[in-house]
Write a protein that holds these residues in place. Structure first.
Motif, PDB file in Angstrom:
ATOM      1  N   GLY A  14     -37.868  16.788  -0.455  1.00 13.20           N
ATOM      2  CA  GLY A  14     -38.522  16.647   0.974  1.00 13.20           C
ATOM      3  C   GLY A  14     -40.226  16.895   0.902  1.00 13.20           C
ATOM      4  N   MET A  15     -40.225  18.184   0.726  1.00 12.72           N
ATOM      5  CA  MET A  15     -41.915  18.641   0.627  1.00 12.72           C
ATOM      6  C   MET A  15     -42.118  19.304  -0.619  1.00 12.72           C
ATOM      7  SD  MET A  15     -44.748  19.133   1.805  1.00 12.72           S
ATOM      8  CE  MET A  15     -44.668  18.028   3.194  1.00 12.72           C
ATOM      9  N   ASN A  16     -41.402  20.550  -0.779  1.00 11.26           N
ATOM     10  CA  ASN A  16     -41.324  21.414  -1.768  1.00 11.26           C
ATOM     11  C   ASN A  16     -42.681  22.619  -1.548  1.00 11.26           C
ATOM     12  OD1 ASN A  16     -42.563  22.840  -4.506  1.00 11.26           O
ATOM     13  ND2 ASN A  16     -40.843  21.849  -5.262  1.00 11.26           N
ATOM     14  N   LEU A  17     -42.336  23.451  -1.183  1.00 12.86           N
ATOM     15  CA  LEU A  17     -43.207  24.770  -0.697  1.00 12.86           C
ATOM     16  C   LEU A  17     -43.758  25.491  -1.929  1.00 12.86           C
ATOM     17  CD1 LEU A  17     -41.765  25.501   2.867  1.00 12.86           C
ATOM     18  CD2 LEU A  17     -43.732  24.210   2.142  1.00 12.86           C
ATOM     19  N   VAL A  18     -43.094  25.329  -3.024  1.00 12.03           N
ATOM     20  CA  VAL A  18     -43.801  26.253  -4.251  1.00 12.03           C
ATOM     21  C   VAL A  18     -45.156  25.686  -4.630  1.00 12.03           C
ATOM     22  CG1 VAL A  18     -43.297  26.516  -6.801  1.00 12.03           C
ATOM     23  CG2 VAL A  18     -41.411  26.737  -5.141  1.00 12.03           C
ATOM     24  N   ALA A  19     -45.307  24.377  -4.466  1.00 10.50           N
ATOM     25  CA  ALA A  19     -46.677  23.827  -4.712  1.00 10.50           C
ATOM     26  C   ALA A  19     -47.604  24.250  -3.797  1.00 10.50           C
ATOM     27  CB  ALA A  19     -46.703  22.171  -4.604  1.00 10.50           C
ATOM     28  N   LEU A  34     -37.404  10.766  19.796  1.00 17.11           N
ATOM     29  CA  LEU A  34     -38.800  10.306  18.981  1.00 17.11           C
ATOM     30  C   LEU A  34     -38.658  10.676  17.611  1.00 17.11           C
ATOM     31  CD1 LEU A  34     -41.545  11.832  21.355  1.00 17.11           C
ATOM     32  CD2 LEU A  34     -40.732   9.695  21.323  1.00 17.11           C
ATOM     33  N   VAL A  35     -39.168   9.860  16.459  1.00 16.40           N
ATOM     34  CA  VAL A  35     -38.933  10.114  15.167  1.00 16.40           C
ATOM     35  C   VAL A  35     -40.103  10.139  14.697  1.00 16.40           C
ATOM     36  CG1 VAL A  35     -37.687   9.277  13.235  1.00 16.40           C
ATOM     37  CG2 VAL A  35     -36.834   8.678  15.156  1.00 16.40           C
ATOM     38  N   HIS A  36     -40.511  11.536  14.265  1.00 16.00           N
ATOM     39  CA  HIS A  36     -41.874  11.668  13.835  1.00 16.00           C
ATOM     40  C   HIS A  36     -41.916  12.408  12.191  1.00 16.00           C
ATOM     41  CE1 HIS A  36     -44.276  12.176  17.696  1.00 16.00           C
ATOM     42  NE2 HIS A  36     -43.695  10.718  17.607  1.00 16.00           N
ATOM     43  N   ALA A  37     -42.981  12.221  11.868  1.00 11.17           N
ATOM     44  CA  ALA A  37     -43.291  12.831  10.581  1.00 11.17           C
ATOM     45  C   ALA A  37     -44.062  14.271  10.880  1.00 11.17           C
ATOM     46  CB  ALA A  37     -43.993  12.144   9.353  1.00 11.17           C
ATOM     47  N   TYR A  38     -43.658  15.424  10.589  1.00 11.40           N
ATOM     48  CA  TYR A  38     -44.421  16.712  10.458  1.00 11.40           C
ATOM     49  C   TYR A  38     -44.251  17.239   9.384  1.00 11.40           C
ATOM     50  CZ  TYR A  38     -42.939  16.056  15.636  1.00 11.40           C
ATOM     51  OH  TYR A  38     -42.914  15.515  16.956  1.00 11.40           O
ATOM     52  N   PRO A  39     -45.247  17.437   8.765  1.00 14.43           N
ATOM     53  CA  PRO A  39     -45.137  17.990   7.042  1.00 14.43           C
ATOM     54  C   PRO A  39     -45.284  19.344   7.131  1.00 14.43           C
ATOM     55  CG  PRO A  39     -47.161  16.493   7.453  1.00 14.43           C
ATOM     56  CD  PRO A  39     -46.474  16.572   8.744  1.00 14.43           C
ATOM     57  N   ILE A  40     -44.081  19.844   6.572  1.00 13.33           N
ATOM     58  CA  ILE A  40     -43.851  21.376   6.583  1.00 13.33           C
ATOM     59  C   ILE A  40     -44.957  22.190   5.747  1.00 13.33           C
ATOM     60  CG2 ILE A  40     -42.324  21.890   4.846  1.00 13.33           C
ATOM     61  CD1 ILE A  40     -40.583  23.312   6.806  1.00 13.33           C
ATOM     62  N   ILE A  62     -36.352  15.079  19.430  1.00 19.17           N
ATOM     63  CA  ILE A  62     -37.272  14.646  18.481  1.00 19.17           C
ATOM     64  C   ILE A  62     -36.519  14.961  17.259  1.00 19.17           C
ATOM     65  CG2 ILE A  62     -39.467  15.229  17.483  1.00 19.17           C
ATOM     66  CD1 ILE A  62     -40.577  16.331  20.058  1.00 19.17           C
ATOM     67  N   ILE A  63     -36.734  13.915  16.142  1.00 22.40           N
ATOM     68  CA  ILE A  63     -36.194  14.151  14.918  1.00 22.40           C
ATOM     69  C   ILE A  63     -37.297  14.223  14.054  1.00 22.40           C
ATOM     70  CG2 ILE A  63     -34.692  13.438  13.032  1.00 22.40           C
ATOM     71  CD1 ILE A  63     -33.080  12.092  14.823  1.00 22.40           C
ATOM     72  N   GLY A  64     -37.644  15.302  13.219  1.00 19.73           N
ATOM     73  CA  GLY A  64     -38.557  15.325  12.203  1.00 19.73           C
ATOM     74  C   GLY A  64     -38.587  15.207  10.835  1.00 19.73           C
ATOM     75  N   PHE A  65     -39.423  14.758  10.002  1.00 21.04           N
ATOM     76  CA  PHE A  65     -39.210  14.538   8.741  1.00 21.04           C
ATOM     77  C   PHE A  65     -40.339  15.052   7.885  1.00 21.04           C
ATOM     78  CE2 PHE A  65     -35.892  11.496  10.278  1.00 21.04           C
ATOM     79  CZ  PHE A  65     -34.888  11.617   9.500  1.00 21.04           C
ATOM     80  N   HIS A  66     -40.328  15.349   6.742  1.00 17.42           N
ATOM     81  CA  HIS A  66     -41.695  15.879   6.183  1.00 17.42           C
ATOM     82  C   HIS A  66     -42.674  14.591   6.101  1.00 17.42           C
ATOM     83  CE1 HIS A  66     -40.215  19.612   5.170  1.00 17.42           C
ATOM     84  NE2 HIS A  66     -39.122  19.059   4.227  1.00 17.42           N
ATOM     85  N   THR A  67     -42.368  13.282   5.675  1.00 18.00           N
ATOM     86  CA  THR A  67     -43.036  12.195   5.266  1.00 18.00           C
ATOM     87  C   THR A  67     -42.626  10.976   6.398  1.00 18.00           C
ATOM     88  OG1 THR A  67     -41.468  11.164   3.673  1.00 18.00           O
ATOM     89  CG2 THR A  67     -43.179  12.930   3.074  1.00 18.00           C
TER      90      THR A  67
END
Ligand code: F6P
Length: 590
Positions: free
Chosen positions: A466-471, A320-326, A281-286
């Motif tokens: 990619g995401m930005n966790l500070v927000a 599999l290529v999926h989005a998993y928002p961190i 599986i390869i995951g991206f944020h969006t």
């Protein structure tokens, strides 16, 4: 029985099924609305919820509504225990979660400023896994055992950190060179030109191989789940696959993936894609970045792309290529250690010598050109120009963790920021008042959360992220439901935190107007915006991020094992990855 009798029986059966469904939905939604109640019920609730989802997802052949779970470390533990029993979880990242450094008075422990680390740490704890990372601290070698392992977190160990040593040349070429002067600017559209050197590429390949050797050495059997993190390890998934064909390899790419035209400039574009397609599986944020990746594969590799299944088959294997928002830990453990918001405000103002009556706007990040720090200073200048009444009434505090400081692009950014701050302070400052304060030092998570709680506004103006966790951290820190988030439309987080003031950081006038809107926002409106954002982060915490991947991994493993049983005792060549699933589905359909 008469026809009438049968009809009545059917009505009764349907009615009772309907009532059970209503009861189930009620109990789940009640659990969602009362997280406190869910926690008191503890493990049973987590286990029941995880089982419900797994049942659904097995029944339907695809992920069920994972939103129905209250995601916690217990949920992850239950998924592992029930559906991936005896499975070892191995995390691989470049940055280690704990760095030991030599200091004058002994050894100092540092938790690095990294979104990846803050997301993966609670998960590795929950899974009691093994985390393999580069040992870059000056005291790292003296704090490991003879197998280069150290139990962490210190004082309360729950997993093993296995350190990998790199030579200075390897570090320069693989980390600073290929990863951070090549792939980082390539993937972030921040208009900094990527630099590709053949020698950096060779070192990148060699270091990926070194990590593959370590994964194999640490694997207790042939079927671990390996969670490969980020752009430092594009070649690693295939290297692991070749040696542990039955491993489930989940690769998460924490940064954006550019469109195929931008990607095409990388001289080793095919090799990188081939390496990544060693993953299960390869995951991206969006979804957007996942699509960009698929387009790149489509353009540069002879592959079969099943868009409906979000799957790519290449060289006899399917990924599999999926989005998993961190996301982040919720509830944030350290919040319990912090005082109330008023006290945090008082402490932060005292520590940085800020005027008591001025509004406080903060920015917190690594000193990186993708973060739009200069752009936010420009917006501040614009605000002071258009609305001079705010001079003296607003202070901007920029926390900038030093990062990759030996690279020219980063040194230049630091210098430009320093000069800009000086200029703004000269122009708008007065006796006892500096409008901008930049602190280019590492801050602990606890200090950072204290700053979030002290702030009126938090500015996240990434040029691309990619995401930005500070927000998300800012939102998590504000249990008083106050504070305004200004968020770049180019950060993945803007797809989820819809009630933030969304800005285009390239548009200085727009950002300065948003800043004014934030400064003048009523407490009621702040609450109306903050509350749904907090719900969003609460329901989509980091345990859900990891849990969704583990659920998908469990599904792959189950189907792979099923395949093995149904293939007349023969061991399918690809027993643990998804190619067999699609082959079976196709045969069944034809
Ligand atoms: O954004 C992706 C990421 O890997 C983050 O986890 C981290 O903040 C950064 O990039 C890496 O920083 P460093 O080079 O200091 O490890």
């Amino acid at each position: 029985m008469s026809d009438y009798g049968i009809e009545v029986l059917w009505v009764l059966i349907i009615a009772s099924l309907g009532l059970s469904a209503v009861a189930l939905v009620f109990s789940i939604s009640h659990r969602r609305r009362s997280p406190a109640a869910a926690y008191t019920a503890g493990e049973d609730v987590a286990s029941e919820a995880a089982r419900t989802v797994l049942r659904e997802f097995e029944k339907n052949g695809h992920s069920a509504d994972a939103a129905l779970i209250t995601w916690s470390p217990d949920t992850l533990r239950k998924i592992l225990a029930d559906d991936l029993p005896e499975t070892q979880v191995i995390v691989v990242s470049n940055r280690e979660p704990y760095i030991h450094n030599i200091k004058d008075d002994g050894i100092e422990l540092l938790v690095p400023a990294s979104g990846l680390v803050s997301a993966l740490e609670p998960i590795t704890r929950a899974c009691a896994g093994t985390w393999i990372a580069y040992g870059g601290g000056t005291a790292d070698r003296v704090t490991v055992d003879k197998n280069d392992r150290v139990e962490v977190p210190p004082g309360n160990p729950s997993y093993t950190l296995r350190r990998v040593w790199l030579t200075e040349e390897e570090y320069q070429a693989y980390y600073l060179g290929f990863a951070n002067e090549g792939l980082w600017p390539l993937c972030h559209i921040a208009f900094t030109r990527p630099i590709f050197r053949a020698s950096d590429w060779e070192a990148y390949e060699a270091v990926n191989r070194k990590f593959a050797d370590t994964v194999v050495a640490e694997a207790r059997n042939e079927r671990p789940i390996v969670l490969v993190q980020d752009y430092h390890f594009a070649l690693l998934p295939r290297m692991i696959r070749e040696r542990l064909p039955e491993a489930i390899i989940i690769t998460f790419w924490h940064i954006p993936w550019p469109n195929s035209e931008v990607y095409s400039i990388c001289p080793w574009r095919e090799r990188i894609l081939e390496g990544l397609l060693g993953s299960s599986i390869i995951g991206f944020h969006t979804q957007f970045h996942a699509n960009n990746f698929t387009e790149s594969v489509d353009r540069f590799l002879e592959s079969r792309i099943e868009r409906a299944d979000a799957a790519i088959s290449y060289g006899g294997q399917t990924t599999l290529v999926h989005a998993y928002p961190i996301s982040i830990e919720w509830p944030a453990e350290l919040l319990a250690r912090l005082p109330d918001v008023d006290e945090c405000r008082a402490r932060v103002r005292a520590r940085f010598g800020l005027p008591a009556d001025a509004k406080l706007c903060v920015g917190v990040e690594r000193l990186d050109y993708t973060k739009g720090i200069l752009d936010r200073f420009q917006a501040l200048e614009e605000l002071f120009t258009r609305y001079p009444e705010w001079v003296g009434k607003l202070v901007f505090l920029q926390i900038a963790a030093p990062s990759r400081g030996t690279l020219p692009a980063y040194r230049q950014l630091h210098e430009e920021c320093r000069r800009y701050v000086e200029e703004l302070n000269q122009r708008y400052g007065s006796e006892g008042y500096s409008p901008v304060l930049m602190v280019a030092e590492h801050h602990s998570q606890e200090q950072v959360y204290e700053i979030y709680r002290a702030a009126d506004i938090c500015m996240v103006t990434s040029l691309h992220d990619g995401m930005n966790l500070v927000a998300k951290e800012f939102v998590a820190a504000r249990d008083d439901e106050q504070g305004v988030l200004l968020l770049s439309t180019f950060a993945g987080a803007s797809r989820e935190l819809l009630e933030a003031l969304i800005v285009n950081p390239y548009d200085t006038a727009m950002t300065s107007e948003a800043l004014l809107q934030a400064l003048t926002m009523t407490p009621d409106e702040q609450r109306e915006r903050m509350r749904p954002m907090r719900e969003m982060v609460r329901d989509n915490n980091v345990y859900r991020w990891a849990g969704s991947m583990l659920l998908d991994a469990a599904r792959l493993r189950k189907r792979g094992d099923l395949d093995r049983v149904t293939s007349n005792g023969e061991r399918p060549s690809n027993s643990n990855n998804v190619v067999s699933i699609f082959e079976r589905a196709r045969k069944a359909a034809s």
